[in-house]
Design an enzyme around this catalytic site. Structure first.
Site, PDB file in Angstrom:
ATOM      1  N   LYS A 142       0.834  -1.211   0.000  1.00  0.00           N
ATOM      2  CA  LYS A 142       0.000   0.000   0.000  1.00  0.00           C
ATOM      3  C   LYS A 142       0.862   1.251   0.000  1.00  0.00           C
ATOM      4  O   LYS A 142       0.721   2.139  -0.859  1.00  0.00           O
ATOM      5  CB  LYS A 142      -0.918   0.015   1.222  1.00  0.00           C
ATOM      6  CG  LYS A 142      -1.705   1.318   1.368  1.00  0.00           C
ATOM      7  CD  LYS A 142      -2.210   1.520   2.788  1.00  0.00           C
ATOM      8  CE  LYS A 142      -1.073   1.864   3.733  1.00  0.00           C
ATOM      9  NZ  LYS A 142      -1.541   2.178   5.106  1.00  0.00           N
ATOM     10  N   CYS A 212     -18.887   5.788   5.204  1.00  0.00           N
ATOM     11  CA  CYS A 212     -18.902   4.323   5.209  1.00  0.00           C
ATOM     12  C   CYS A 212     -17.995   3.807   6.327  1.00  0.00           C
ATOM     13  O   CYS A 212     -16.955   3.181   6.084  1.00  0.00           O
ATOM     14  CB  CYS A 212     -18.452   3.802   3.849  1.00  0.00           C
ATOM     15  SG  CYS A 212     -18.942   2.099   3.512  1.00  0.00           S
ATOM     16  N   CYS A 219     -25.479   4.883   6.340  1.00  0.00           N
ATOM     17  CA  CYS A 219     -26.122   4.580   5.063  1.00  0.00           C
ATOM     18  C   CYS A 219     -27.226   5.580   4.729  1.00  0.00           C
ATOM     19  O   CYS A 219     -27.444   5.877   3.546  1.00  0.00           O
ATOM     20  CB  CYS A 219     -26.695   3.164   5.086  1.00  0.00           C
ATOM     21  SG  CYS A 219     -25.446   1.866   5.250  1.00  0.00           S
ATOM     22  N   CYS A 222     -25.803   8.384   2.810  1.00  0.00           N
ATOM     23  CA  CYS A 222     -24.997   8.034   1.639  1.00  0.00           C
ATOM     24  C   CYS A 222     -25.810   8.135   0.351  1.00  0.00           C
ATOM     25  O   CYS A 222     -26.943   7.635   0.270  1.00  0.00           O
ATOM     26  CB  CYS A 222     -24.453   6.614   1.801  1.00  0.00           C
ATOM     27  SG  CYS A 222     -23.394   6.092   0.438  1.00  0.00           S
ATOM     28  N   CYS A 228     -26.194   0.388  -3.352  1.00  0.00           N
ATOM     29  CA  CYS A 228     -25.109  -0.296  -2.637  1.00  0.00           C
ATOM     30  C   CYS A 228     -25.600  -1.644  -2.137  1.00  0.00           C
ATOM     31  O   CYS A 228     -26.595  -1.713  -1.418  1.00  0.00           O
ATOM     32  CB  CYS A 228     -24.617   0.553  -1.464  1.00  0.00           C
ATOM     33  SG  CYS A 228     -23.377  -0.299  -0.430  1.00  0.00           S
TER      34      CYS A 228
END
Length: 234
Positions: A142, A212, A219, A222, A228
């Site tokens: 990463k 998230c 949610c 969102c 989703c």
């Protein structure tokens, strides 16, 4: 005289058998065999339309690369939710990319070791390849890909941390659920257009810090709540 008469006879025989393309000196039997062969030879990649595309090539042309459902709309919504750039990652940038689970004393040890290596082997600079970066103490894939992008402007791969890993699985951005961030990176790089690789870490990390969340995701706030797969609709 005989030779001339023989050639004339062979030409007439050739024409009667459809053999106008034969060399005059060839025998009747040889010309006949050639034309018999020409009738049976077929080219596998010739299509009925005569465009030169074979069945295999046509199938490959129709076959599309896998991509998750609604991913473009989901990405657009995340961009909209991130437009204020007010998440922790926006304030601390790459300085927040370290392993937050590593004990403080280990981080200090990594920094000291890495500093010594960079001074001795790289004249105080940093490596220019992922392979060399991951050899440094405490540097994983990463961080290596993020450094390549930020320091060298070379997008070598997607930087996948816990946020990117979690959100990618919630959105079903992989053919099957992944267990490790490195698995997620490979899954994303299979289908996500390369020109989005640099942006995706920043977008998803901030989105994961604000909306998230790991536990009790918001949610209801969102924009992706209706598209989703993991949405908790209320």
């Amino acid at each position: 005289m005989c030779a001339s008469r023989g050639v004339s006879t062979r030409l007439q025989l050739s024409k009667r058998r459809g053999g106008e393309g034969c060399v005059p000196a060839l025998s009747e039997t040889f010309c006949t065999k050639i034309h018999q062969k020409q009738k049976t030879v077929s080219v596998a990649y010739d299509s009925p339309g005569g465009n030169g595309l074979g069945k295999t090539n046509e199938a490959e042309g129709k076959k599309q690369k896998w991509a998750p459902k609604n991913w473009e709309q989901q990405l657009s919504n995340i961009r909209e939710m991130r437009k204020e750039r007010d998440a922790p990652v926006d304030q601390m940038g790459a300085g927040k990319c370290f392993d937050s689970d590593a004990p403080p004393e280990r981080k200090v040890s990594y920094i000291k070791q890495t500093t010594a290596i960079l001074k001795q082997d790289y004249a105080g600079d940093i490596p220019r390849t992922v392979a060399e970066l991951v050899k440094l103490p405490g540097v994983g894939p990463k961080m290596a890909h993020l450094v390549m992008d930020i320091a060298w402007q070379d997008v070598s791969g997607i930087g996948v941390d816990t946020h990117v890993h979690r959100i990618s699985n919630r959105l079903k951005w992989a053919k099957k659920e992944t267990k490790l961030p490195e698995e997620t990176r490979l899954a994303l790089e299979e289908w996500l257009p390369r020109d989005l690789w640099s942006e995706i870490n920043w977008l998803l990390v901030g989105f994961g810090q604000q909306v998230c969340l790991p536990v009790n995701p918001r949610c209801s706030e969102c924009l992706n709540r209706d598209i989703c797969p993991a949405s908790r609709k209320r």
